[in-house]
Design a protein around this motif. Structure first.
Motif, PDB file in Angstrom:
ATOM      1  N   SER A 177     -10.981   4.800  -5.901  1.00 34.07           N
ATOM      2  CA  SER A 177     -11.963   5.506  -4.947  1.00 34.07           C
ATOM      3  C   SER A 177     -13.465   5.503  -5.829  1.00 34.07           C
ATOM      4  O   SER A 177     -13.816   6.158  -4.867  1.00 34.07           O
ATOM      5  N   HIS A 179     -10.603   7.490  -0.420  1.00 34.08           N
ATOM      6  CA  HIS A 179      -9.075   7.199  -1.001  1.00 34.08           C
ATOM      7  C   HIS A 179      -7.804   8.497  -1.503  1.00 34.08           C
ATOM      8  O   HIS A 179      -7.762   8.286  -2.560  1.00 34.08           O
ATOM      9  N   GLU A 195       0.959  -1.480   0.280  1.00 35.23           N
ATOM     10  CA  GLU A 195       0.106   0.096  -0.238  1.00 35.23           C
ATOM     11  C   GLU A 195       0.708   0.932   0.431  1.00 35.23           C
ATOM     12  O   GLU A 195       1.701   1.074   0.689  1.00 35.23           O
ATOM     13  N   ASN A 203      -7.712   8.456  -7.571  1.00 27.82           N
ATOM     14  CA  ASN A 203      -6.774   7.399  -7.155  1.00 27.82           C
ATOM     15  C   ASN A 203      -6.293   6.547  -8.396  1.00 27.82           C
ATOM     16  O   ASN A 203      -7.722   5.544  -8.330  1.00 27.82           O
ATOM     17  N   PHE A 255      -3.950  10.674  -1.112  1.00 31.59           N
ATOM     18  CA  PHE A 255      -4.170   9.665  -1.165  1.00 31.59           C
ATOM     19  C   PHE A 255      -3.992   8.125  -1.032  1.00 31.59           C
ATOM     20  O   PHE A 255      -2.742   8.251   0.079  1.00 31.59           O
ATOM     21  N   ARG A 256      -4.509   7.346  -1.220  1.00 40.23           N
ATOM     22  CA  ARG A 256      -4.339   5.924  -0.524  1.00 40.23           C
ATOM     23  C   ARG A 256      -4.628   4.926  -2.184  1.00 40.23           C
ATOM     24  O   ARG A 256      -5.107   5.242  -3.262  1.00 40.23           O
ATOM     25  N   ARG A 300       0.787   5.576   1.014  1.00 40.79           N
ATOM     26  CA  ARG A 300      -0.488   6.817   0.589  1.00 40.79           C
ATOM     27  C   ARG A 300       0.748   7.998   0.599  1.00 40.79           C
ATOM     28  O   ARG A 300       1.796   7.638   1.352  1.00 40.79           O
TER      29      ARG A 300
END
Ligand SMILES: Cc1cc2nc3c(=O)[nH]c(=O)nc-3n(C[C@H](O)[C@H](O)[C@H](O)COP(=O)(O)OP(=O)(O)OC[C@H]3O[C@@H](n4cnc5c(N)ncnc54)[C@H](O)[C@@H]3O)c2cc1C
Length: 501
Positions: free
Chosen positions: A372, A378, A53, A385, A59-60, A55
Protein backbone atom coordinates in the motif's frame (compact mmCIF):
# COMPACT_ATOMS: atom_id res chain seq x y z
CA UNK A 1 24.03 -45.13 -44.48
CA UNK A 2 21.01 -43.04 -43.56
CA UNK A 3 21.91 -40.08 -41.33
CA UNK A 4 20.49 -40.55 -37.85
CA UNK A 5 17.62 -38.10 -37.40
CA UNK A 6 15.67 -37.45 -34.21
CA UNK A 7 12.17 -37.24 -35.60
CA UNK A 8 10.20 -37.31 -32.38
CA UNK A 9 10.39 -33.56 -31.80
CA UNK A 10 8.21 -32.99 -34.85
CA UNK A 11 5.46 -34.92 -33.10
CA UNK A 12 5.39 -32.57 -30.12
CA UNK A 13 2.43 -30.64 -31.45
CA UNK A 14 0.06 -31.13 -28.61
CA UNK A 15 1.60 -30.27 -25.24
CA UNK A 16 0.14 -30.61 -21.75
CA UNK A 17 1.52 -28.42 -18.95
CA UNK A 18 1.00 -29.43 -15.33
CA UNK A 19 0.68 -26.30 -13.22
CA UNK A 20 -0.07 -22.63 -13.88
CA UNK A 21 2.76 -21.28 -11.71
CA UNK A 22 5.01 -18.62 -13.24
CA UNK A 23 7.21 -21.32 -14.80
CA UNK A 24 4.17 -23.01 -16.37
CA UNK A 25 2.84 -19.70 -17.72
CA UNK A 26 6.20 -18.91 -19.29
CA UNK A 27 6.43 -22.39 -20.87
CA UNK A 28 2.84 -21.99 -22.19
CA UNK A 29 3.64 -18.66 -23.89
CA UNK A 30 6.86 -19.93 -25.45
CA UNK A 31 5.22 -23.13 -26.71
CA UNK A 32 2.09 -21.42 -28.05
CA UNK A 33 4.29 -18.93 -29.84
CA UNK A 34 6.01 -21.86 -31.53
CA UNK A 35 2.66 -23.04 -32.85
CA UNK A 36 2.01 -25.77 -30.29
CA UNK A 37 -1.44 -26.67 -29.11
CA UNK A 38 -1.13 -26.11 -25.35
CA UNK A 39 -3.37 -27.10 -22.42
CA UNK A 40 -2.48 -26.11 -18.86
CA UNK A 41 -3.87 -28.23 -15.98
CA UNK A 42 -3.95 -26.53 -12.59
CA UNK A 43 -5.19 -28.06 -9.34
CA UNK A 44 -6.19 -24.71 -7.87
CA UNK A 45 -8.91 -22.46 -9.21
CA UNK A 46 -6.54 -19.61 -10.11
CA UNK A 47 -3.10 -19.26 -11.77
CA UNK A 48 0.14 -18.16 -10.08
CA UNK A 49 0.93 -21.00 -7.67
CA UNK A 50 3.08 -19.57 -4.88
CA UNK A 51 2.62 -16.14 -6.47
CA UNK A 52 -1.06 -15.82 -5.56
CA UNK A 53 -3.26 -13.13 -4.10
CA UNK A 54 -5.51 -12.76 -1.06
CA UNK A 55 -8.23 -10.17 -0.60
CA UNK A 56 -9.92 -9.69 2.77
CA UNK A 57 -11.80 -6.93 4.54
CA UNK A 58 -10.78 -4.26 2.03
CA UNK A 59 -7.08 -5.30 2.02
CA UNK A 60 -5.17 -6.89 -0.89
CA UNK A 61 -2.02 -8.98 -0.46
CA UNK A 62 0.44 -10.88 -2.63
CA UNK A 63 1.12 -14.26 -1.02
CA UNK A 64 4.59 -15.01 -2.40
CA UNK A 65 7.13 -12.93 -4.32
CA UNK A 66 7.29 -9.24 -3.44
CA UNK A 67 10.51 -8.11 -5.13
CA UNK A 68 11.29 -8.72 -8.78
CA UNK A 69 14.85 -8.84 -10.05
CA UNK A 70 16.19 -9.19 -13.64
CA UNK A 71 13.23 -7.24 -15.10
CA UNK A 72 14.64 -7.82 -18.60
CA UNK A 73 13.59 -11.49 -18.31
CA UNK A 74 9.98 -10.36 -17.93
CA UNK A 75 10.35 -7.88 -20.80
CA UNK A 76 11.74 -10.60 -23.07
CA UNK A 77 8.82 -12.88 -22.22
CA UNK A 78 6.31 -10.21 -23.22
CA UNK A 79 8.23 -9.66 -26.46
CA UNK A 80 7.78 -13.37 -27.18
CA UNK A 81 4.08 -13.04 -26.36
CA UNK A 82 3.86 -10.27 -28.94
CA UNK A 83 3.10 -7.18 -26.83
CA UNK A 84 5.73 -5.02 -25.16
CA UNK A 85 5.78 -5.40 -21.37
CA UNK A 86 4.98 -1.73 -20.79
CA UNK A 87 1.66 -2.14 -22.59
CA UNK A 88 0.63 -4.95 -20.23
CA UNK A 89 2.21 -4.17 -16.85
CA UNK A 90 4.06 -1.37 -15.15
CA UNK A 91 7.38 -2.35 -13.56
CA UNK A 92 8.24 0.22 -10.91
CA UNK A 93 11.86 0.48 -9.69
CA UNK A 94 11.97 0.17 -5.90
CA UNK A 95 13.92 2.75 -3.87
CA UNK A 96 15.16 2.10 -1.26
CA UNK A 97 15.41 -1.50 -2.37
CA UNK A 98 15.15 -2.47 1.28
CA UNK A 99 15.29 -0.76 4.68
CA UNK A 100 17.26 -2.70 7.29
CA UNK A 101 16.60 -2.47 11.03
CA UNK A 102 19.32 -3.81 13.35
CA UNK A 103 18.94 -4.93 16.97
CA UNK A 104 21.23 -2.05 18.09
CA UNK A 105 18.73 0.49 16.71
CA UNK A 106 20.65 1.26 13.49
CA UNK A 107 18.54 1.76 10.37
CA UNK A 108 20.18 1.44 6.96
CA UNK A 109 18.63 2.12 3.56
CA UNK A 110 19.93 -0.01 0.70
CA UNK A 111 19.34 2.69 -1.92
CA UNK A 112 18.90 1.89 -5.59
CA UNK A 113 21.67 4.34 -6.44
CA UNK A 114 25.02 2.79 -5.56
CA UNK A 115 26.42 6.23 -4.71
CA UNK A 116 23.60 6.88 -2.22
CA UNK A 117 23.95 3.39 -0.81
CA UNK A 118 27.66 4.03 -0.23
CA UNK A 119 26.80 7.30 1.49
CA UNK A 120 24.41 5.45 3.79
CA UNK A 121 27.05 2.83 4.57
CA UNK A 122 29.63 5.58 5.23
CA UNK A 123 27.52 7.00 8.08
CA UNK A 124 27.39 3.54 9.64
CA UNK A 125 30.79 2.04 8.90
CA UNK A 126 33.09 4.53 7.09
CA UNK A 127 35.77 1.98 6.27
CA UNK A 128 33.24 -0.30 4.55
CA UNK A 129 31.78 2.27 2.13
CA UNK A 130 34.24 1.61 -0.69
CA UNK A 131 33.94 -2.13 -0.08
CA UNK A 132 30.35 -1.92 -1.37
CA UNK A 133 31.61 -1.10 -4.87
CA UNK A 134 34.43 -3.64 -4.70
CA UNK A 135 31.98 -6.31 -3.55
CA UNK A 136 29.48 -5.50 -6.30
CA UNK A 137 32.30 -5.61 -8.89
CA UNK A 138 33.23 -9.08 -7.59
CA UNK A 139 29.56 -10.09 -7.67
CA UNK A 140 29.28 -8.79 -11.25
CA UNK A 141 32.30 -10.88 -12.31
CA UNK A 142 30.55 -14.02 -11.05
CA UNK A 143 27.40 -13.07 -12.99
CA UNK A 144 29.36 -12.47 -16.18
CA UNK A 145 31.12 -15.81 -15.83
CA UNK A 146 28.12 -17.93 -14.94
CA UNK A 147 24.91 -16.46 -16.29
CA UNK A 148 25.25 -17.64 -19.86
CA UNK A 149 26.02 -21.24 -18.92
CA UNK A 150 24.04 -21.64 -15.72
CA UNK A 151 21.02 -19.35 -16.20
CA UNK A 152 20.29 -18.71 -19.85
CA UNK A 153 20.97 -22.17 -21.25
CA UNK A 154 19.81 -25.64 -20.48
CA UNK A 155 22.36 -27.77 -18.66
CA UNK A 156 20.85 -30.66 -20.57
CA UNK A 157 23.96 -32.72 -20.84
CA UNK A 158 27.68 -32.67 -20.39
CA UNK A 159 28.08 -32.12 -24.14
CA UNK A 160 26.21 -28.82 -24.05
CA UNK A 161 28.30 -27.72 -21.08
CA UNK A 162 31.48 -28.54 -22.95
CA UNK A 163 30.60 -26.52 -26.07
CA UNK A 164 33.66 -24.72 -27.47
CA UNK A 165 31.99 -21.43 -26.68
CA UNK A 166 31.94 -22.32 -23.00
CA UNK A 167 35.54 -23.40 -22.80
CA UNK A 168 37.04 -20.03 -21.77
CA UNK A 169 34.45 -19.80 -19.00
CA UNK A 170 35.07 -23.34 -17.85
CA UNK A 171 38.78 -22.61 -17.60
CA UNK A 172 37.97 -19.65 -15.38
CA UNK A 173 35.58 -21.61 -13.16
CA UNK A 174 37.76 -21.19 -10.06
CA UNK A 175 36.87 -17.49 -10.27
CA UNK A 176 33.21 -18.26 -9.58
CA UNK A 177 34.36 -18.74 -6.01
CA UNK A 178 32.73 -22.11 -5.35
CA UNK A 179 35.35 -23.08 -2.78
CA UNK A 180 34.44 -20.47 -0.18
CA UNK A 181 31.09 -20.04 1.50
CA UNK A 182 28.94 -16.94 1.02
CA UNK A 183 29.70 -15.88 4.59
CA UNK A 184 33.47 -16.38 4.33
CA UNK A 185 33.67 -14.24 1.23
CA UNK A 186 31.32 -11.52 2.51
CA UNK A 187 33.42 -11.35 5.67
CA UNK A 188 36.56 -10.87 3.62
CA UNK A 189 35.05 -7.66 2.12
CA UNK A 190 33.27 -6.07 5.08
CA UNK A 191 34.46 -5.42 8.62
CA UNK A 192 31.23 -4.24 10.19
CA UNK A 193 29.11 -7.24 11.27
CA UNK A 194 25.95 -5.37 10.24
CA UNK A 195 27.09 -5.29 6.62
CA UNK A 196 28.16 -8.90 6.79
CA UNK A 197 24.66 -9.73 8.01
CA UNK A 198 23.12 -7.66 5.19
CA UNK A 199 25.09 -9.30 2.39
CA UNK A 200 24.85 -12.81 3.93
CA UNK A 201 21.09 -12.49 3.72
CA UNK A 202 21.12 -12.76 -0.08
CA UNK A 203 21.74 -16.52 0.21
CA UNK A 204 18.17 -16.78 1.50
CA UNK A 205 16.94 -15.41 -1.84
CA UNK A 206 17.04 -18.94 -3.10
CA UNK A 207 16.41 -20.56 0.25
CA UNK A 208 20.03 -21.32 1.12
CA UNK A 209 22.30 -20.94 4.14
CA UNK A 210 25.13 -18.36 3.84
CA UNK A 211 27.27 -20.41 6.23
CA UNK A 212 27.34 -23.42 3.89
CA UNK A 213 26.28 -22.20 0.41
CA UNK A 214 29.12 -21.61 -2.07
CA UNK A 215 30.22 -18.00 -2.51
CA UNK A 216 29.02 -18.25 -6.13
CA UNK A 217 25.64 -17.17 -4.71
CA UNK A 218 27.23 -13.77 -4.10
CA UNK A 219 26.03 -13.18 -7.66
CA UNK A 220 22.67 -12.06 -6.19
CA UNK A 221 23.64 -8.61 -4.84
CA UNK A 222 24.88 -7.66 -8.34
CA UNK A 223 21.55 -8.76 -9.80
CA UNK A 224 19.62 -6.70 -7.25
CA UNK A 225 21.74 -3.52 -7.10
CA UNK A 226 23.04 -3.24 -10.64
CA UNK A 227 20.36 -4.94 -12.76
CA UNK A 228 17.54 -3.38 -10.75
CA UNK A 229 14.84 -4.36 -8.30
CA UNK A 230 11.21 -3.75 -9.18
CA UNK A 231 7.64 -3.99 -8.03
CA UNK A 232 4.70 -4.49 -10.37
CA UNK A 233 2.10 -1.73 -10.18
CA UNK A 234 -1.10 -3.21 -8.76
CA UNK A 235 0.81 -6.02 -7.03
CA UNK A 236 2.93 -8.93 -8.20
CA UNK A 237 -0.30 -10.76 -8.97
CA UNK A 238 -0.89 -8.27 -11.81
CA UNK A 239 2.04 -10.01 -13.53
CA UNK A 240 0.40 -13.43 -13.13
CA UNK A 241 -2.94 -12.19 -14.42
CA UNK A 242 -1.37 -10.50 -17.40
CA UNK A 243 0.80 -13.50 -18.35
CA UNK A 244 -2.24 -15.77 -18.14
CA UNK A 245 -4.18 -13.43 -20.40
CA UNK A 246 -1.22 -13.20 -22.85
CA UNK A 247 -1.13 -17.02 -22.97
CA UNK A 248 -4.89 -17.19 -23.60
CA UNK A 249 -4.63 -14.72 -26.44
CA UNK A 250 -2.06 -17.05 -28.02
CA UNK A 251 -4.62 -19.86 -27.85
CA UNK A 252 -3.52 -21.65 -24.66
CA UNK A 253 -6.41 -23.38 -22.81
CA UNK A 254 -6.49 -23.47 -19.03
CA UNK A 255 -8.22 -26.16 -17.02
CA UNK A 256 -8.50 -25.04 -13.41
CA UNK A 257 -9.58 -27.18 -10.45
CA UNK A 258 -8.07 -30.06 -12.40
CA UNK A 259 -5.30 -31.82 -10.49
CA UNK A 260 -3.23 -34.14 -12.64
CA UNK A 261 -3.24 -37.55 -10.96
CA UNK A 262 -0.68 -39.24 -13.16
CA UNK A 263 1.46 -38.95 -16.29
CA UNK A 264 0.60 -41.66 -18.80
CA UNK A 265 3.66 -43.47 -20.16
CA UNK A 266 3.68 -46.24 -22.77
CA UNK A 267 6.69 -47.79 -24.44
CA UNK A 268 9.07 -45.43 -22.65
CA UNK A 269 7.27 -42.37 -23.98
CA UNK A 270 4.84 -39.90 -22.43
CA UNK A 271 1.35 -40.23 -23.94
CA UNK A 272 -0.67 -37.77 -21.86
CA UNK A 273 -1.98 -36.98 -18.40
CA UNK A 274 -4.63 -38.55 -16.21
CA UNK A 275 -7.14 -36.40 -14.34
CA UNK A 276 -10.41 -37.17 -12.53
CA UNK A 277 -12.16 -36.58 -15.91
CA UNK A 278 -10.13 -39.28 -17.67
CA UNK A 279 -6.99 -39.42 -19.80
CA UNK A 280 -5.99 -36.57 -22.09
CA UNK A 281 -3.55 -37.41 -24.86
CA UNK A 282 -0.44 -35.26 -25.32
CA UNK A 283 2.71 -35.69 -27.38
CA UNK A 284 4.77 -34.06 -24.64
CA UNK A 285 4.20 -33.01 -21.04
CA UNK A 286 5.92 -30.13 -19.25
CA UNK A 287 5.58 -30.39 -15.51
CA UNK A 288 5.69 -27.11 -13.60
CA UNK A 289 4.92 -29.07 -10.45
CA UNK A 290 7.79 -29.76 -8.06
CA UNK A 291 10.24 -32.31 -9.53
CA UNK A 292 9.89 -34.66 -6.55
CA UNK A 293 6.07 -34.64 -6.82
CA UNK A 294 6.37 -35.17 -10.59
CA UNK A 295 8.72 -38.13 -10.34
CA UNK A 296 7.15 -39.85 -7.35
CA UNK A 297 3.41 -39.15 -7.33
CA UNK A 298 2.75 -38.35 -10.99
CA UNK A 299 5.13 -40.77 -12.65
CA UNK A 300 4.79 -43.44 -9.98
CA UNK A 301 6.61 -46.57 -10.98
CA UNK A 302 6.67 -45.75 -14.69
CA UNK A 303 10.01 -47.33 -15.56
CA UNK A 304 13.06 -48.13 -13.52
CA UNK A 305 14.82 -44.91 -14.62
CA UNK A 306 11.95 -42.90 -13.19
CA UNK A 307 12.15 -44.76 -9.90
CA UNK A 308 15.91 -44.16 -9.68
CA UNK A 309 15.49 -40.52 -10.57
CA UNK A 310 12.69 -40.08 -8.04
CA UNK A 311 14.97 -41.50 -5.37
CA UNK A 312 17.82 -39.19 -6.42
CA UNK A 313 15.63 -36.05 -6.51
CA UNK A 314 14.13 -37.01 -3.15
CA UNK A 315 17.61 -36.93 -1.62
CA UNK A 316 18.41 -33.38 -2.79
CA UNK A 317 18.18 -30.85 0.03
CA UNK A 318 15.04 -28.75 -0.34
CA UNK A 319 15.33 -24.99 0.04
CA UNK A 320 14.06 -23.54 3.30
CA UNK A 321 10.36 -23.00 3.74
CA UNK A 322 8.60 -19.87 4.94
CA UNK A 323 5.84 -18.74 7.24
CA UNK A 324 3.73 -15.84 6.01
CA UNK A 325 1.44 -13.60 8.02
CA UNK A 326 -0.87 -11.35 6.02
CA UNK A 327 -1.90 -8.62 8.43
CA UNK A 328 -4.32 -5.76 7.87
CA UNK A 329 -2.83 -3.13 10.21
CA UNK A 330 -4.60 -0.07 11.63
CA UNK A 331 -2.60 3.18 11.50
CA UNK A 332 0.49 4.19 9.55
CA UNK A 333 4.08 3.29 10.37
CA UNK A 334 5.93 5.98 8.45
CA UNK A 335 9.39 4.72 9.35
CA UNK A 336 8.79 1.56 7.33
CA UNK A 337 9.57 1.51 3.60
CA UNK A 338 7.92 -0.74 1.01
CA UNK A 339 10.45 -3.53 1.74
CA UNK A 340 11.95 -3.94 5.22
CA UNK A 341 14.11 -6.40 7.10
CA UNK A 342 14.15 -6.47 10.88
CA UNK A 343 17.23 -8.49 11.84
CA UNK A 344 17.36 -10.99 14.68
CA UNK A 345 19.97 -10.76 17.47
CA UNK A 346 21.81 -13.93 16.61
CA UNK A 347 21.90 -14.57 12.89
CA UNK A 348 24.17 -17.66 13.02
CA UNK A 349 21.84 -19.27 15.56
CA UNK A 350 18.86 -18.58 13.29
CA UNK A 351 20.48 -20.36 10.34
CA UNK A 352 21.55 -23.22 12.57
CA UNK A 353 17.90 -23.66 13.66
CA UNK A 354 16.56 -23.54 10.09
CA UNK A 355 19.15 -25.64 8.25
CA UNK A 356 20.80 -27.88 10.84
CA UNK A 357 18.39 -28.47 13.71
CA UNK A 358 15.37 -28.00 11.39
CA UNK A 359 13.28 -26.19 13.96
CA UNK A 360 11.52 -22.84 13.86
CA UNK A 361 13.93 -20.04 14.85
CA UNK A 362 13.18 -18.70 18.34
CA UNK A 363 14.23 -15.16 17.33
CA UNK A 364 13.52 -14.85 13.60
CA UNK A 365 14.64 -12.17 11.15
CA UNK A 366 11.39 -10.60 9.96
CA UNK A 367 10.71 -9.36 6.42
CA UNK A 368 7.85 -6.88 6.01
CA UNK A 369 6.54 -5.73 2.64
CA UNK A 370 3.80 -3.12 2.39
CA UNK A 371 2.42 -2.73 -1.12
CA UNK A 372 0.00 0.00 0.00
CA UNK A 373 3.10 2.26 0.01
CA UNK A 374 3.02 2.07 -3.81
CA UNK A 375 -0.68 1.23 -4.28
CA UNK A 376 -2.71 3.00 -1.55
CA UNK A 377 -5.89 1.16 -2.62
CA UNK A 378 -4.42 -2.09 -1.26
CA UNK A 379 -5.55 -1.06 2.24
CA UNK A 380 -8.53 0.93 3.53
CA UNK A 381 -7.89 4.58 4.44
CA UNK A 382 -5.71 4.85 7.57
CA UNK A 383 -4.48 1.24 7.30
CA UNK A 384 -1.58 -0.72 5.81
CA UNK A 385 -1.33 -4.22 4.31
CA UNK A 386 1.61 -6.05 5.90
CA UNK A 387 3.06 -9.13 4.22
CA UNK A 388 5.30 -10.62 6.91
CA UNK A 389 7.69 -13.47 6.09
CA UNK A 390 10.05 -15.48 8.27
CA UNK A 391 12.28 -18.27 7.01
CA UNK A 392 11.40 -21.71 8.33
CA UNK A 393 13.00 -25.15 7.98
CA UNK A 394 11.77 -27.44 5.23
CA UNK A 395 9.22 -29.87 6.68
CA UNK A 396 10.41 -32.96 8.53
CA UNK A 397 8.39 -35.55 10.45
CA UNK A 398 9.54 -33.86 13.65
CA UNK A 399 8.64 -30.24 12.82
CA UNK A 400 5.27 -30.69 11.13
CA UNK A 401 3.41 -29.75 14.28
CA UNK A 402 5.45 -26.59 15.01
CA UNK A 403 3.45 -24.22 17.19
CA UNK A 404 2.78 -21.38 14.76
CA UNK A 405 1.35 -19.29 17.61
CA UNK A 406 4.73 -19.17 19.34
CA UNK A 407 6.48 -18.10 16.10
CA UNK A 408 3.85 -15.35 15.75
CA UNK A 409 4.65 -14.18 19.29
CA UNK A 410 8.39 -14.15 18.48
CA UNK A 411 7.73 -12.12 15.30
CA UNK A 412 5.66 -9.55 17.22
CA UNK A 413 8.38 -9.39 19.91
CA UNK A 414 11.07 -8.71 17.30
CA UNK A 415 8.91 -6.02 15.61
CA UNK A 416 8.18 -4.45 18.98
CA UNK A 417 11.92 -4.32 19.76
CA UNK A 418 12.41 -2.40 16.49
CA UNK A 419 9.73 0.11 17.52
CA UNK A 420 6.68 -1.38 15.79
CA UNK A 421 4.16 -2.23 18.45
CA UNK A 422 1.36 -3.43 16.20
CA UNK A 423 -0.08 -6.43 18.07
CA UNK A 424 -3.22 -4.48 19.05
CA UNK A 425 -3.62 -2.96 15.58
CA UNK A 426 -3.98 -6.15 13.54
CA UNK A 427 -7.56 -5.94 12.27
CA UNK A 428 -7.55 -8.99 10.00
CA UNK A 429 -5.17 -11.82 9.44
CA UNK A 430 -4.36 -14.86 7.34
CA UNK A 431 -1.44 -17.25 7.83
CA UNK A 432 0.33 -19.39 5.21
CA UNK A 433 2.39 -22.17 6.80
CA UNK A 434 5.00 -24.54 5.30
CA UNK A 435 2.32 -27.27 5.35
CA UNK A 436 0.01 -24.96 3.36
CA UNK A 437 2.74 -24.55 0.70
CA UNK A 438 3.09 -28.32 0.53
CA UNK A 439 -0.64 -28.99 0.40
CA UNK A 440 -1.73 -26.16 -1.92
CA UNK A 441 1.11 -26.34 -4.45
CA UNK A 442 2.68 -29.79 -3.90
CA UNK A 443 5.89 -27.97 -2.89
CA UNK A 444 8.33 -30.66 -1.73
CA UNK A 445 8.55 -30.37 2.09
CA UNK A 446 7.02 -26.90 1.86
CA UNK A 447 10.14 -25.51 0.17
CA UNK A 448 9.83 -21.97 -1.19
CA UNK A 449 12.44 -22.20 -3.94
CA UNK A 450 12.63 -25.91 -4.79
CA UNK A 451 16.14 -27.13 -4.15
CA UNK A 452 18.69 -25.39 -1.95
CA UNK A 453 22.09 -24.32 -3.22
CA UNK A 454 23.84 -25.30 -0.01
CA UNK A 455 26.33 -27.52 -1.77
CA UNK A 456 28.95 -26.71 -4.37
CA UNK A 457 27.48 -29.07 -6.95
CA UNK A 458 23.80 -28.12 -6.44
CA UNK A 459 23.64 -26.46 -9.88
CA UNK A 460 24.69 -29.74 -11.49
CA UNK A 461 22.39 -31.95 -9.42
CA UNK A 462 19.27 -29.83 -9.94
CA UNK A 463 16.76 -31.65 -12.19
CA UNK A 464 17.19 -30.79 -15.88
CA UNK A 465 14.50 -29.28 -18.09
CA UNK A 466 14.46 -32.36 -20.32
CA UNK A 467 14.14 -35.64 -18.48
CA UNK A 468 14.99 -37.97 -21.39
CA UNK A 469 13.42 -41.04 -19.85
CA UNK A 470 10.50 -41.28 -20.27
CA UNK A 471 10.85 -39.46 -23.53
CA UNK A 472 8.55 -36.46 -23.88
CA UNK A 473 8.68 -35.35 -20.23
CA UNK A 474 10.07 -31.90 -19.40
CA UNK A 475 10.37 -29.92 -16.17
CA UNK A 476 10.15 -26.23 -15.38
CA UNK A 477 9.78 -24.22 -12.17
CA UNK A 478 11.78 -23.59 -9.03
CA UNK A 479 12.84 -27.19 -8.48
CA UNK A 480 14.25 -27.53 -12.01
CA UNK A 481 17.16 -25.82 -13.77
CA UNK A 482 18.06 -22.94 -13.39
CA UNK A 483 16.32 -22.64 -9.98
CA UNK A 484 13.83 -20.69 -7.89
CA UNK A 485 12.75 -17.05 -7.80
CA UNK A 486 10.62 -15.24 -10.37
CA UNK A 487 13.17 -14.54 -13.12
CA UNK A 488 14.70 -18.01 -12.93
CA UNK A 489 11.38 -19.86 -13.08
CA UNK A 490 10.39 -17.74 -16.10
CA UNK A 491 13.69 -18.76 -17.71
CA UNK A 492 13.07 -22.40 -16.81
CA UNK A 493 9.73 -22.24 -18.68
CA UNK A 494 11.58 -20.89 -21.72
CA UNK A 495 14.30 -23.57 -21.52
CA UNK A 496 11.72 -26.37 -21.14
CA UNK A 497 9.77 -25.02 -24.13
CA UNK A 498 12.95 -24.87 -26.23
CA UNK A 499 13.70 -28.46 -25.28
CA UNK A 500 10.18 -29.55 -26.34
CA UNK A 501 10.38 -27.68 -29.61
C1 LIG B 1 6.53 -16.59 0.72
C2 LIG B 1 7.31 -16.53 -0.55
C3 LIG B 1 8.07 -15.39 -0.86
C4 LIG B 1 8.79 -15.33 -2.04
N1 LIG B 1 9.46 -14.17 -2.36
C5 LIG B 1 10.06 -14.06 -3.57
C6 LIG B 1 10.58 -12.80 -4.00
O1 LIG B 1 10.48 -11.77 -3.31
N2 LIG B 1 11.17 -12.74 -5.23
C7 LIG B 1 11.25 -13.84 -6.05
O2 LIG B 1 11.78 -13.73 -7.16
N3 LIG B 1 10.74 -15.04 -5.67
C8 LIG B 1 10.14 -15.16 -4.47
N4 LIG B 1 9.57 -16.35 -4.10
C9 LIG B 1 9.75 -17.53 -4.96
C10 LIG B 1 8.79 -17.54 -6.13
O3 LIG B 1 7.51 -17.28 -5.68
C11 LIG B 1 8.82 -18.92 -6.75
O4 LIG B 1 10.16 -19.27 -7.12
C12 LIG B 1 7.96 -19.00 -8.00
O5 LIG B 1 6.74 -18.30 -7.88
C13 LIG B 1 7.69 -20.47 -8.24
O6 LIG B 1 7.15 -20.65 -9.49
P1 LIG B 1 7.02 -22.11 -10.11
O7 LIG B 1 6.89 -21.95 -11.58
O8 LIG B 1 8.11 -22.98 -9.60
O9 LIG B 1 5.65 -22.64 -9.67
P2 LIG B 1 4.76 -22.81 -8.30
O10 LIG B 1 4.42 -21.46 -7.81
O11 LIG B 1 5.40 -23.79 -7.42
O12 LIG B 1 3.52 -23.41 -9.00
C14 LIG B 1 3.39 -24.74 -9.40
C15 LIG B 1 1.94 -24.90 -9.81
O13 LIG B 1 1.71 -26.25 -10.14
C16 LIG B 1 0.46 -26.64 -9.59
N5 LIG B 1 0.47 -28.09 -9.41
C17 LIG B 1 1.30 -28.83 -8.62
N6 LIG B 1 1.01 -30.14 -8.73
C18 LIG B 1 -0.02 -30.23 -9.60
C19 LIG B 1 -0.78 -31.32 -10.12
N7 LIG B 1 -0.53 -32.58 -9.77
N8 LIG B 1 -1.78 -31.06 -11.00
C20 LIG B 1 -2.05 -29.79 -11.39
N9 LIG B 1 -1.38 -28.72 -10.91
C21 LIG B 1 -0.37 -28.94 -10.04
C22 LIG B 1 0.40 -25.90 -8.27
O14 LIG B 1 -0.91 -25.81 -7.77
C23 LIG B 1 0.99 -24.56 -8.66
O15 LIG B 1 0.01 -23.66 -9.13
C24 LIG B 1 8.80 -16.43 -2.92
C25 LIG B 1 8.04 -17.57 -2.63
C26 LIG B 1 7.29 -17.61 -1.47
C27 LIG B 1 6.45 -18.83 -1.18
Amino acid sequence: MQPHTRTYNHMNRNVGIIGAGLGGLSAAIHLARRGKNVTVYESNSTPGGKASEVRMDGFRFDTGPSLITMPFVIEQLYDVAGTPANERIQLIPVDPICRYFYPDGTVLDACASEEEFRTQVRTLAPSDAEAVTRFLDYSQRIYELTSDIFLFHSLSDLKSLLRWKNLPTLLRLPQIDAFHTVHERVQSYFRDPRLVQLFDRYATYNGSNPFTAPATLNIIPYVEYRLGASYVHGGIYALVRSLESAARSLGVSFRYDTPVEGIVVEGGRVRGVRTADGTCAHDAVVSNADAVHTMTTLLGGAGSDAVKRARRYGKLEPSCSGLVFLWGVRGRNDSLAHHNIVFSDNYAEEFDAIFTRRVAPSDPTVYVSITSRADPEHAPEGHENWFVLVNMPALTDANRDTDIGSVRTAVLRRLHAAGFDIAGDIVCEETITPSDLERRYNANKGSIYGISSNSRNAAFLRPRNRIGSPEGLYLCGGSAHPGGGVPLVLLSGKLAAEAVA
